[in-house]
Design a protein around this motif. Structure first.
Motif, PDB file in Angstrom:
ATOM      1  N   CYS A 130       0.853  -1.193   0.000  1.00 24.52           N
ATOM      2  CA  CYS A 130       0.000   0.000   0.000  1.00 24.52           C
ATOM      3  C   CYS A 130       0.883   1.235   0.000  1.00 24.52           C
ATOM      4  O   CYS A 130       1.996   1.207   0.545  1.00 24.52           O
ATOM      5  N   ASN A 131       0.401   2.313  -0.587  1.00 16.37           N
ATOM      6  CA  ASN A 131       1.187   3.546  -0.616  1.00 16.37           C
ATOM      7  C   ASN A 131       0.818   4.510   0.514  1.00 16.37           C
ATOM      8  O   ASN A 131       1.275   5.646   0.539  1.00 16.37           O
ATOM      9  N   LEU A 132      -0.013   4.049   1.459  1.00 15.90           N
ATOM     10  CA  LEU A 132      -0.264   4.798   2.693  1.00 15.90           C
ATOM     11  C   LEU A 132       0.167   3.936   3.870  1.00 15.90           C
ATOM     12  O   LEU A 132       0.379   2.722   3.731  1.00 15.90           O
ATOM     13  N   ARG A 133       0.262   4.555   5.037  1.00 13.58           N
ATOM     14  CA  ARG A 133       0.549   3.808   6.260  1.00 13.58           C
ATOM     15  C   ARG A 133      -0.451   4.241   7.322  1.00 13.58           C
ATOM     16  O   ARG A 133      -0.099   4.844   8.341  1.00 13.58           O
ATOM     17  N   CYS A 134      -1.704   3.945   7.065  1.00 15.81           N
ATOM     18  CA  CYS A 134      -2.763   4.353   7.986  1.00 15.81           C
ATOM     19  C   CYS A 134      -2.576   3.655   9.330  1.00 15.81           C
ATOM     20  O   CYS A 134      -2.491   2.431   9.394  1.00 15.81           O
ATOM     21  N   SER A 135      -2.525   4.439  10.385  1.00 16.84           N
ATOM     22  CA  SER A 135      -2.285   3.883  11.704  1.00 16.84           C
ATOM     23  C   SER A 135      -3.409   2.974  12.177  1.00 16.84           C
ATOM     24  O   SER A 135      -3.216   2.195  13.103  1.00 16.84           O
ATOM     25  N   PHE A 136      -4.573   3.070  11.547  1.00 15.28           N
ATOM     26  CA  PHE A 136      -5.720   2.275  11.973  1.00 15.28           C
ATOM     27  C   PHE A 136      -6.063   1.185  10.957  1.00 15.28           C
ATOM     28  O   PHE A 136      -7.173   0.648  10.965  1.00 15.28           O
ATOM     29  N   CYS A 137      -5.139   0.833  10.085  1.00 12.67           N
ATOM     30  CA  CYS A 137      -5.439  -0.103   9.004  1.00 12.67           C
ATOM     31  C   CYS A 137      -5.875  -1.463   9.539  1.00 12.67           C
ATOM     32  O   CYS A 137      -5.150  -2.117  10.293  1.00 12.67           O
ATOM     33  N   GLN A 138      -7.043  -1.913   9.103  1.00 16.90           N
ATOM     34  CA  GLN A 138      -7.569  -3.205   9.526  1.00 16.90           C
ATOM     35  C   GLN A 138      -7.024  -4.353   8.670  1.00 16.90           C
ATOM     36  O   GLN A 138      -7.178  -5.521   9.025  1.00 16.90           O
ATOM     37  N   ASN A 139      -6.407  -4.008   7.550  1.00 17.69           N
ATOM     38  CA  ASN A 139      -5.801  -5.010   6.670  1.00 17.69           C
ATOM     39  C   ASN A 139      -4.275  -4.943   6.756  1.00 17.69           C
ATOM     40  O   ASN A 139      -3.578  -5.178   5.772  1.00 17.69           O
ATOM     41  N   TYR A 140      -3.749  -4.623   7.933  1.00 19.09           N
ATOM     42  CA  TYR A 140      -2.317  -4.380   8.074  1.00 19.09           C
ATOM     43  C   TYR A 140      -1.473  -5.584   7.688  1.00 19.09           C
ATOM     44  O   TYR A 140      -0.312  -5.440   7.305  1.00 19.09           O
ATOM     45  N   GLN A 141      -2.046  -6.796   7.764  1.00 18.20           N
ATOM     46  CA  GLN A 141      -1.270  -7.983   7.395  1.00 18.20           C
ATOM     47  C   GLN A 141      -0.805  -7.923   5.940  1.00 18.20           C
ATOM     48  O   GLN A 141       0.281  -8.386   5.606  1.00 18.20           O
ATOM     49  N   ILE A 142      -1.654  -7.352   5.083  1.00 19.43           N
ATOM     50  CA  ILE A 142      -1.286  -7.282   3.666  1.00 19.43           C
ATOM     51  C   ILE A 142      -0.778  -5.907   3.259  1.00 19.43           C
ATOM     52  O   ILE A 142       0.024  -5.788   2.348  1.00 19.43           O
ATOM     53  N   SER A 143      -1.235  -4.851   3.953  1.00 18.20           N
ATOM     54  CA  SER A 143      -0.804  -3.508   3.560  1.00 18.20           C
ATOM     55  C   SER A 143       0.593  -3.183   4.056  1.00 18.20           C
ATOM     56  O   SER A 143       1.356  -2.483   3.394  1.00 18.20           O
ATOM     57  N   ARG A 144       0.965  -3.717   5.258  1.00 13.94           N
ATOM     58  CA  ARG A 144       2.261  -3.366   5.824  1.00 13.94           C
ATOM     59  C   ARG A 144       3.150  -4.565   6.141  1.00 13.94           C
ATOM     60  O   ARG A 144       4.366  -4.441   6.229  1.00 13.94           O
TER      61      ARG A 144
ATOM     62  N   THR B 213     -12.564  -0.062  13.954  1.00 14.73           N
ATOM     63  CA  THR B 213     -12.331  -1.032  15.015  1.00 14.73           C
ATOM     64  C   THR B 213     -10.891  -0.889  15.495  1.00 14.73           C
ATOM     65  O   THR B 213      -9.967  -0.874  14.676  1.00 14.73           O
ATOM     66  N   PRO B 214     -10.673  -0.773  16.790  1.00 15.63           N
ATOM     67  CA  PRO B 214      -9.290  -0.691  17.280  1.00 15.63           C
ATOM     68  C   PRO B 214      -8.482  -1.916  16.854  1.00 15.63           C
ATOM     69  O   PRO B 214      -8.972  -3.044  16.928  1.00 15.63           O
ATOM     70  N   VAL B 215      -7.280  -1.664  16.372  1.00 15.32           N
ATOM     71  CA  VAL B 215      -6.416  -2.758  15.928  1.00 15.32           C
ATOM     72  C   VAL B 215      -5.107  -2.645  16.709  1.00 15.32           C
ATOM     73  O   VAL B 215      -4.088  -2.202  16.173  1.00 15.32           O
ATOM     74  N   PRO B 216      -5.120  -3.031  17.979  1.00 11.22           N
ATOM     75  CA  PRO B 216      -3.913  -2.864  18.800  1.00 11.22           C
ATOM     76  C   PRO B 216      -2.718  -3.643  18.277  1.00 11.22           C
ATOM     77  O   PRO B 216      -1.579  -3.207  18.433  1.00 11.22           O
ATOM     78  N   ALA B 217      -2.965  -4.778  17.634  1.00 13.82           N
ATOM     79  CA  ALA B 217      -1.840  -5.548  17.096  1.00 13.82           C
ATOM     80  C   ALA B 217      -1.091  -4.755  16.047  1.00 13.82           C
ATOM     81  O   ALA B 217       0.138  -4.749  15.996  1.00 13.82           O
ATOM     82  N   ALA B 218      -1.841  -4.059  15.192  1.00  8.76           N
ATOM     83  CA  ALA B 218      -1.204  -3.260  14.147  1.00  8.76           C
ATOM     84  C   ALA B 218      -0.411  -2.118  14.754  1.00  8.76           C
ATOM     85  O   ALA B 218       0.713  -1.823  14.354  1.00  8.76           O
ATOM     86  N   GLU B 219      -0.970  -1.455  15.767  1.00  7.04           N
ATOM     87  CA  GLU B 219      -0.279  -0.339  16.398  1.00  7.04           C
ATOM     88  C   GLU B 219       1.031  -0.805  17.023  1.00  7.04           C
ATOM     89  O   GLU B 219       2.080  -0.207  16.866  1.00  7.04           O
ATOM     90  N   LYS B 220       0.967  -1.901  17.729  1.00  9.00           N
ATOM     91  CA  LYS B 220       2.141  -2.388  18.442  1.00  9.00           C
ATOM     92  C   LYS B 220       3.239  -2.823  17.486  1.00  9.00           C
ATOM     93  O   LYS B 220       4.418  -2.521  17.682  1.00  9.00           O
ATOM     94  N   LYS B 221       2.845  -3.504  16.416  1.00  8.60           N
ATOM     95  CA  LYS B 221       3.836  -4.065  15.505  1.00  8.60           C
ATOM     96  C   LYS B 221       4.434  -3.018  14.569  1.00  8.60           C
ATOM     97  O   LYS B 221       5.586  -3.112  14.187  1.00  8.60           O
ATOM     98  N   LEU B 222       3.639  -2.014  14.204  1.00  6.76           N
ATOM     99  CA  LEU B 222       4.067  -1.144  13.118  1.00  6.76           C
ATOM    100  C   LEU B 222       4.397   0.278  13.535  1.00  6.76           C
ATOM    101  O   LEU B 222       5.249   0.911  12.945  1.00  6.76           O
ATOM    102  N   TRP B 223       3.713   0.782  14.544  1.00 11.39           N
ATOM    103  CA  TRP B 223       3.925   2.200  14.841  1.00 11.39           C
ATOM    104  C   TRP B 223       4.265   2.498  16.291  1.00 11.39           C
ATOM    105  O   TRP B 223       4.791   3.551  16.593  1.00 11.39           O
ATOM    106  N   GLY B 224       3.940   1.598  17.200  1.00 17.37           N
ATOM    107  CA  GLY B 224       4.342   1.771  18.578  1.00 17.37           C
ATOM    108  C   GLY B 224       3.632   2.884  19.315  1.00 17.37           C
ATOM    109  O   GLY B 224       4.098   3.351  20.357  1.00 17.37           O
ATOM    110  N   LYS B 225       2.505   3.349  18.793  1.00 23.40           N
ATOM    111  CA  LYS B 225       1.735   4.361  19.509  1.00 23.40           C
ATOM    112  C   LYS B 225       0.268   4.186  19.166  1.00 23.40           C
ATOM    113  O   LYS B 225      -0.097   3.457  18.247  1.00 23.40           O
ATOM    114  N   GLU B 226      -0.577   4.861  19.915  1.00 18.66           N
ATOM    115  CA  GLU B 226      -2.014   4.726  19.721  1.00 18.66           C
ATOM    116  C   GLU B 226      -2.615   6.115  19.478  1.00 18.66           C
ATOM    117  O   GLU B 226      -3.011   6.808  20.418  1.00 18.66           O
ATOM    118  N   PRO B 227      -2.663   6.563  18.223  1.00 14.68           N
ATOM    119  CA  PRO B 227      -3.131   7.920  17.946  1.00 14.68           C
ATOM    120  C   PRO B 227      -4.642   8.086  18.024  1.00 14.68           C
ATOM    121  O   PRO B 227      -5.136   9.189  17.914  1.00 14.68           O
TER     122      PRO B 227
END
Length: 335
Positions: free
Chosen positions: A69-83, A249-263
């Motif tokens: 993906c060409n964005l890095r949305c902090s709330f991405c629900q498809n983070y497994q494939i986007s990031r 929907t909160p995706v804490p796994a994505a936040e922890k793995k990819l960005w380390g913060k909860e915006p």
């Protein structure tokens, strides 16, 4: 194919999206923001029954999820494939076969999700699919962070557009999308889509040409949603449909793995916020579109490590990056 106006190609110096990162993508994804080479990787394809009614129909939308993906949305629900890069490399021939298998399985259309970083490759694959007999409409399902010059490569191939206008706030966009110019570029892309694809429905009420502009309302950011709705009213009302979504929907796994913060607040949209959305639509007199029902639940979040990433009522798998074609597809065997 020279996309850059000079002697280089997009594979050597990529400017496919507004980031213009100039990464060499010919076999080396490390410099590209999207994390992808000049090839194509897919994670899942199947019949999806959770899209808007003019897209879903009775047969379901033939949805194809593109890896990267060409964005890095902090709330991405498809983070497994986007990031996280979950997916498998496919050839243009493979891609065409997947499209044809979706049509054979009953898909109302081909729905390409997050393909902005692979436009030339996808355009060639769609051309091959058409030559092999693909007859259903093709939809472009994206974040709208795209260059209009590149979108022209899809002319004659894509007739229905499902852009998501995420935010009109440059500061917010810089923080959560890593793209301060997102509002400007998304508006340009959505206007291009609308100007080039008038609304056309078939006899069953399915969209054959046109735009459904999506917006995901985020908890605590009703002002941003109000600005997007006003933009739709001023620019697209009567020319496109609106799809206002509340499925954050909160995706804490994505936040922890990819960005380390909860915006964002780690909560769902609340009833009072939903009521405020209804008031906005009424105040602006927007009635040409869809409003997602409030259903705070994380059970439907996809898991693309499984052949069936969604609830069984939402989708039927046709192809998966681990398994290949599934039983309901029954195309020619994979090479």
């Amino acid at each position: 194919m020279n996309m850059n106006g000079g002697t280089g190609t997009w594979q050597e110096s990529c400017t496919l999206c507004p980031r213009n990162c100039a990464a060499a993508r010919n076999g080396n994804p490390t410099g590209a923001f999207c994390g992808e080479t000049d090839g194509l990787r897919l994670s899942w394809a199947g019949l999806h029954f959770g899209e808007e009614p003019p897209v879903t129909g009775q047969g379901g939308s033939g949805t194809v999820f593109v890896t990267g993906c060409n964005l890095r949305c902090s709330f991405c629900q498809n983070y497994q494939i986007s990031r996280e890069g979950m997916g498998k490399a496919v050839s243009k021939k493979d891609f065409a076969s997947i499209c044809l298998a979706l049509e054979k399985a009953g898909a109302e259309n081909i729905n390409i999700v997050t393909g902005s970083h692979s436009v030339p490759y996808l355009a060639e694959g769609l051309r091959e699919a058409r030559e092999q007999g693909l007859s259903i409409p093709v939809l472009w399902n994206s974040s709208a962070y795209e260059s209009t010059g590149v979108l022209k490569l899809l002319e004659g191939l894509v007739t229905v557009w499902l852009p998501d206008f995420k935010s009109s706030d440059p500061d917010f966009s810089a923080e959560v999308f890593r793209a301060r110019d997102y509002p400007e570029k998304a508006a340009e892309a959505i206007l291009y889509m609308t100007d080039t694809s008038p609304m056309v429905f078939n006899e069953r009420g399915l969209l054959q040409s046109g735009v459904i502009m999506r917006h995901l309302s985020l908890p605590g950011r009703l002002k941003d949603t109000g600005e997007i709705l006003r933009w739709f009213k001023d620019n697209l009302d009567g020319r496109a449909l609106l799809s206002l979504m509340t499925q954050y929907t909160p995706v804490p796994a994505a936040e922890k793995k990819l960005w380390g913060k909860e915006p964002f607040p780690q909560r769902y949209t609340e009833e009072n916020e939903y009521d405020a959305l209804l008031e906005m639509l009424d105040s602006l007199q927007i009635d040409n579109g869809f409003l997602q029902e409030l259903n705070p639940d994380s059970e439907w979040l996809p898991d693309f490590s499984r052949t069936q990433p969604f609830s069984s009522s939402l989708a039927k798998p046709v192809w998966h990056w681990k398994q290949g074609f599934t039983a309901i597809a029954s195309p020619s065997p994979e090479p």
